[in-house]
Design an enzyme around this catalytic site. Structure first.
Site, PDB file in Angstrom:
ATOM      1  N   SER A  19       4.470   1.082  -1.136  1.00 47.07           N
ATOM      2  CA  SER A  19       5.569   0.944  -2.091  1.00 47.07           C
ATOM      3  C   SER A  19       5.375  -0.339  -2.885  1.00 47.07           C
ATOM      4  CB  SER A  19       6.933   0.922  -1.387  1.00 47.07           C
ATOM      5  OG  SER A  19       7.077  -0.249  -0.608  1.00 47.07           O
TER       6      SER A  19
ATOM      7  N   HIS B  14      -3.147 -12.227  -2.855  1.00 49.06           N
ATOM      8  CA  HIS B  14      -3.274 -11.338  -1.704  1.00 49.06           C
ATOM      9  C   HIS B  14      -1.938 -11.399  -0.985  1.00 49.06           C
ATOM     10  CE1 HIS B  14      -5.409 -10.226   2.323  1.00 49.06           C
ATOM     11  NE2 HIS B  14      -4.641  -9.248   1.855  1.00 49.06           N
ATOM     12  N   ASP B  15      -1.283 -10.272  -0.807  1.00 46.28           N
ATOM     13  CA  ASP B  15       0.081 -10.285  -0.286  1.00 46.28           C
ATOM     14  C   ASP B  15       0.196 -11.015   1.045  1.00 46.28           C
ATOM     15  OD1 ASP B  15      -1.224  -8.267   1.131  1.00 46.28           O
ATOM     16  OD2 ASP B  15       0.078  -6.657   0.414  1.00 46.28           O
TER      17      ASP B  15
ATOM     18  N   ALA C  65       0.807  -1.217   0.000  1.00 42.51           N
ATOM     19  CA  ALA C  65       0.000   0.000   0.000  1.00 42.51           C
ATOM     20  C   ALA C  65       0.838   1.264   0.000  1.00 42.51           C
ATOM     21  CB  ALA C  65      -0.937   0.001   1.210  1.00 42.51           C
TER      22      ALA C  65
END
Length: 474
Positions: free
Chosen positions: A15, A234-235, A13
């Site tokens: 970098s 999804h990270d 969110a």
């Protein structure tokens, strides 16, 4: 194939990076080839993402990866959750995607829950209530007829390959995926009045999506076929792959802009107690479930630093952390999940206001405010871990902190103190490593289940263990 070179596109969110990974049976290495800024763009009508700029940064990263590794064989993308781009019937982007911190959903949450109650939503999707969940964002759209919604990693993948899909771990954050079946809940989608063709088919991690288009290859200088595969897009799903646990009795904190706090399970927990505790059941890699709570995380600290810099006060974070460590324990704390900490703005004032309203001493110095933030996060993380253990029935023997927050030695020690458990910090690059590991397995270089991937990870990475300090009172 004994070794492979792969690119991980990892967008957070605040970098983004393109990382080059080299994986073999006794090798796991990461090199950053492009790093770039990311964040909300404020326009007169709200907050947006600069998706076009991000796409150009990704292409530059692929150029760099290709120059460094002429044997580059594939790539995969992970990003934050819930946000999306809308395409028209010709596949063209309708407009820049909205940022999840945009307040446009405030007016529609009640409208959605009049159609489908909060209890019915949870029974279907197992998702914690967050006002920016995708199904609330859809309710705030002026029109969805004739549109196709692609979540951010899938939108970028579409531009790279021409394939429209929805990766499953990220789909589980939309509020529209059935928590049991792992596919779109068509009954729920119908009850919410959404178009039946709005969403692309669901694909699990570990599948080949397609090759880069000829145009993308020409733009990046890649002169051979290069395949895009699905990972935990999804990270947090990719980060949890890289939790270096040895047994199932662990809790994790994926700590960065958000703090994702929970346990890994084999099945969802769809109880009323879980709903009231606002715990979510998000899909993980290999059919696992991330049973967790979102905690506001280090966003509060980064926004505090931003406000101070705007005012001409330019402290360095290492200096502030060193000073904060000297602040006596037992100071004021606040609830980082309170709604006033969601939107950008004057965090220092919000923190002092929250402490004052709670009848606590207001932190007055910069070091005091930083210590207040970290104490509040540690206490909240500890409470959420206890909740996760109680609600799931899972014993928690150790807490793993992965991501950027694992570098914050003061925070890690405070978490150990608050939980009364050992905290294992690292790896820092957990998300990119999880991305690369799943890619390597999909490409046949690695084999086995999550535990085998984690064994490979432990052999190649280092961690730091923090033990709870015993106070005089304890």
């Amino acid at each position: 194939m004994s070794e492979i070179a792969l690119a991980a596109v990892d967008l957070g969110a605040s970098s983004g990076r393109v990382m080059l990974g080299r994986v073999g049976h006794d090798r796991l290495e990461l090199t950053q080839v492009n790093r770039f800024r990311n964040g909300p763009v404020r326009l007169p009508d709200g907050l947006y993402w600069d998706i076009l700029g991000l796409y150009q940064d990704i292409l530059e990263g692929l150029r760099s990866a290709n120059r460094k590794a002429p044997d580059l064989a594939g790539l995969a993308i992970d990003t934050w959750a819930v946000d999306y781009g809308l395409l028209d019937t010709g596949g063209a982007l309708v407009g820049n995607p909205r940022h999840y911190r945009d307040p446009r959903t405030d007016a529609v949450v009640d409208q959605v829950q009049q159609r489908v109650s909060a209890a019915d939503l949870y029974a279907a999707n197992g998702l914690q209530h967050l006002p920016f969940n995708t199904h609330y964002q859809f309710a705030a759209e002026p029109t969805l007829a004739g549109r196709r919604a692609l979540l951010i990693p899938d939108l970028l993948g579409y531009w790279l390959t021409g394939a429209q899909i929805t990766e499953q771990t990220n789909a589980s954050t939309t509020g529209l995926l059935n928590a049991v079946t792992g596919d779109w809940d068509t009954a729920l989608i119908d009850r919410l009045g959404l178009p039946t063709d709005l969403l692309a088919p669901v694909v699990a991690p570990g599948h080949t999506i397609g090759e880069l288009t000829a145009a993308v290859r020409a733009d990046t200088g890649i002169d051979r076929p290069l395949t895009l595969t699905t990972v935990g897009s999804h990270d947090t799903a990719s980060a949890v792959v890289s939790v270096p646990a040895e047994t199932e009795n662990f809790a994790y904190i994926s700590c960065g802009t958000w703090g994702l706090v929970g346990v890994e399970l084999d099945a969802p927990v769809l109880t009323g107690a879980g709903r009231h505790a606002n715990f979510t059941n998000e899909r993980g890699v290999d059919g696992t479930f991330r049973y967790l709570r979102n905690v506001m995380g280090l966003w509060i600290l980064s926004e505090t630093l931003r406000i101070w810099r705007l005012r001409g006060r330019t402290p360095t974070l290492p200096d502030l952390l060193e000073q904060a460590a000297q602040v006596p324990s037992g100071g004021p704390t606040f609830d980082p999940d309170a709604p006033e900490f969601l939107a950008p703005g004057d965090m220092p004032a919000r923190i002092t206001d929250a402490c004052r309203v709670a009848g606590q001493r207001e932190p007055r110095t910069q070091a005091g405010i930083v210590r207040c933030i970290l104490d509040s996060l540690a206490v909240t993380f500890a409470a959420r871990i206890e909740d996760a253990a109680r609600l799931s029935g899972r014993t928690v023997d150790v807490v793993h902190v992965v991501g950027g927050g694992s570098l914050n030695t003061l925070l890690c020690q405070l978490i150990a103190d608050a939980t009364g458990r050992d905290v294992v910090a690292g790896p820092v690059e957990a998300t990119a490593l999880g991305n690369i590991l799943v890619q390597a397995r999909t490409n046949g270089v690695l084999a086995g289940d999550l535990w085998e991937l984690r064994r490979h990870l432990r052999a190649a990475t280092e961690t730091v263990t923090y033990r709870p300090r015993v106070t005089a009172a304890g």
